[in-house]
Write a protein that holds these residues in place. Structure first.
Motif, PDB file in Angstrom:
ATOM      1  N   VAL A  51      -0.417  37.766  -0.031  1.00 20.40           N
ATOM      2  CA  VAL A  51      -0.930  36.421   0.220  1.00 20.40           C
ATOM      3  C   VAL A  51      -1.233  35.749  -1.121  1.00 20.40           C
ATOM      4  N   PRO A  52      -0.509  34.652  -1.451  1.00 19.08           N
ATOM      5  CA  PRO A  52      -0.804  33.938  -2.696  1.00 19.08           C
ATOM      6  C   PRO A  52      -2.076  33.113  -2.538  1.00 19.08           C
ATOM      7  N   CYS A  53      -2.833  33.009  -3.617  1.00 21.24           N
ATOM      8  CA  CYS A  53      -4.097  32.270  -3.579  1.00 21.24           C
ATOM      9  C   CYS A  53      -4.217  31.429  -4.848  1.00 21.24           C
ATOM     10  N   ALA A  54      -4.745  30.229  -4.704  1.00 22.67           N
ATOM     11  CA  ALA A  54      -4.971  29.374  -5.872  1.00 22.67           C
ATOM     12  C   ALA A  54      -6.420  28.918  -5.891  1.00 22.67           C
ATOM     13  N   ILE A  55      -7.061  29.134  -7.045  1.00 24.56           N
ATOM     14  CA  ILE A  55      -8.419  28.618  -7.259  1.00 24.56           C
ATOM     15  C   ILE A  55      -8.245  27.357  -8.090  1.00 24.56           C
ATOM     16  N   ILE A  56      -8.645  26.247  -7.502  1.00 25.25           N
ATOM     17  CA  ILE A  56      -8.438  24.955  -8.164  1.00 25.25           C
ATOM     18  C   ILE A  56      -9.800  24.381  -8.513  1.00 25.25           C
ATOM     19  N   GLY A  57     -10.103  24.380  -9.800  1.00 27.63           N
ATOM     20  CA  GLY A  57     -11.442  24.063 -10.307  1.00 27.63           C
ATOM     21  C   GLY A  57     -11.566  22.643 -10.782  1.00 27.63           C
ATOM     22  N   PRO A  58     -12.534  22.420 -11.639  1.00 31.41           N
ATOM     23  CA  PRO A  58     -13.241  23.385 -12.472  1.00 31.41           C
ATOM     24  C   PRO A  58     -14.522  23.885 -11.810  1.00 31.41           C
ATOM     25  N   TYR A  59     -15.114  24.935 -12.417  1.00 31.71           N
ATOM     26  CA  TYR A  59     -16.414  25.416 -11.966  1.00 31.71           C
ATOM     27  C   TYR A  59     -17.480  24.547 -12.617  1.00 31.71           C
ATOM     28  N   LYS A  60     -17.714  23.398 -12.041  1.00 31.49           N
ATOM     29  CA  LYS A  60     -18.766  22.509 -12.558  1.00 31.49           C
ATOM     30  C   LYS A  60     -19.641  22.093 -11.391  1.00 31.49           C
ATOM     31  N   ILE A  61     -20.943  22.167 -11.592  1.00 32.12           N
ATOM     32  CA  ILE A  61     -21.877  21.834 -10.517  1.00 32.12           C
ATOM     33  C   ILE A  61     -21.606  20.422 -10.014  1.00 32.12           C
ATOM     34  N   GLY A  62     -21.472  20.319  -8.696  1.00 30.36           N
ATOM     35  CA  GLY A  62     -21.238  19.008  -8.082  1.00 30.36           C
ATOM     36  C   GLY A  62     -19.779  18.602  -7.986  1.00 30.36           C
ATOM     37  N   ARG A  63     -18.907  19.308  -8.727  1.00 25.47           N
ATOM     38  CA  ARG A  63     -17.467  19.024  -8.646  1.00 25.47           C
ATOM     39  C   ARG A  63     -16.852  19.922  -7.584  1.00 25.47           C
ATOM     40  N   LYS A  64     -15.807  19.435  -6.928  1.00 25.17           N
ATOM     41  CA  LYS A  64     -15.200  20.205  -5.829  1.00 25.17           C
ATOM     42  C   LYS A  64     -14.343  21.359  -6.357  1.00 25.17           C
ATOM     43  N   LEU A  65     -14.547  22.532  -5.753  1.00 24.59           N
ATOM     44  CA  LEU A  65     -13.757  23.714  -6.069  1.00 24.59           C
ATOM     45  C   LEU A  65     -13.018  24.121  -4.801  1.00 24.59           C
ATOM     46  N   LYS A  66     -11.703  24.286  -4.922  1.00 24.02           N
ATOM     47  CA  LYS A  66     -10.906  24.681  -3.750  1.00 24.02           C
ATOM     48  C   LYS A  66     -10.375  26.088  -3.937  1.00 24.02           C
ATOM     49  N   ILE A  67     -10.433  26.862  -2.849  1.00 24.07           N
ATOM     50  CA  ILE A  67      -9.782  28.167  -2.826  1.00 24.07           C
ATOM     51  C   ILE A  67      -8.773  28.085  -1.695  1.00 24.07           C
ATOM     52  N   VAL A  68      -7.499  28.135  -2.081  1.00 24.40           N
ATOM     53  CA  VAL A  68      -6.429  27.921  -1.098  1.00 24.40           C
ATOM     54  C   VAL A  68      -5.593  29.194  -0.949  1.00 24.40           C
ATOM     55  N   TYR A  69      -5.511  29.671   0.293  1.00 25.59           N
ATOM     56  CA  TYR A  69      -4.665  30.834   0.606  1.00 25.59           C
ATOM     57  C   TYR A  69      -3.376  30.321   1.229  1.00 25.59           C
ATOM     58  N   GLY A  70      -2.253  30.662   0.609  1.00 28.64           N
ATOM     59  CA  GLY A  70      -0.962  30.200   1.113  1.00 28.64           C
ATOM     60  C   GLY A  70      -0.406  31.133   2.169  1.00 28.64           C
ATOM     61  N   LYS A  71       0.727  30.736   2.725  1.00 27.53           N
ATOM     62  CA  LYS A  71       1.425  31.583   3.697  1.00 27.53           C
ATOM     63  C   LYS A  71       1.910  32.844   2.967  1.00 27.53           C
TER      64      LYS A  71
END
Length: 193
Positions: A140-160
């Motif tokens: 399962v491929p996964c992408a962490i799309i940041g940045p790790y900054k308080i209040g900014r959106k962080l996405k963790i996406v699991y692909g097919k």
């Protein structure tokens, strides 16, 4: 409740509001059977974020140096991390990882082997392709799309899941399998960035 589940809950309840975390595609992780989650690597926070957002217990390979810190070793061991020597073939770590997959467990890997300081996706190491080809695991491929900054959106996406069946039948090299997995991670990043 195990230490792993307590740690997972603590990390999750702190991180979710702090980084406005959004998890996409967790349903792409099979509920049973061996699984390899392959993610990009942008921060030291990545393992707890993947472990916290995945619906299954995840076992991580971690660089051996981390286990030399007395205070850190028991924590890492209790959250199912185990050491690997970097830059060489570590037979014990390879055996342990393949053994976990044979038992139907979930392995979390960061194919780049180290954090990307530029946040760009780097090249993947052949070890990932080795595990994917030598096991019957769903990748399962996964992408962490940041940045790790308080209040900014962080996405963790699991692909097919990556279609490994054809690659195994074609007897591709570990490097080719890794490149194919990395391309799947790249596509997720491009889609959700």
């Amino acid at each position: 409740m195990s230490f792993y589940h307590i740690a997972k809950n603590v990390v999750w309840y702190i991180s979710k509001p702090l980084f406005r975390m959004e998890v996409i595609g967790a349903e792409n992780i099979p509920k049973s059977g061996p699984v390899i989650i392959c993610s990009n690597h942008i921060s030291n926070f990545d393992p707890p974020m993947v472990g916290g957002s995945a619906p299954r217990v995840v076992h991580f390979l971690a660089k051996e140096e981390l286990f030399e810190k007395k205070w850190l070793k028991p924590i890492l061991t209790n959250v199912n991390a185990f050491p690997i020597k970097r830059g060489m073939s570590d037979r014990n770590a390879l055996r342990k990882a393949l053994g976990l997959l044979k038992e139907g467990k979930t392995l979390g890997l960061f194919p780049e082997g180290t954090r990307s300081k530029s946040m760009e996706l780097g090249k993947g190491l052949s070890g990932v392709g080795f595990f994917a080809l030598r096991s019957e695991a769903t990748v399962v491929p996964c992408a962490i799309i940041g940045p790790y900054k308080i209040g900014r959106k962080l996405k963790i996406v699991y692909g097919k899941p990556v279609n490994m069946k054809q690659l195994r039948e074609d007897k591709v090299s570990a490097k080719e399998a890794t490149d194919h997995i990395m391309e799947n991670i790249r596509k997720i990043i491009e889609k959700y960035q």
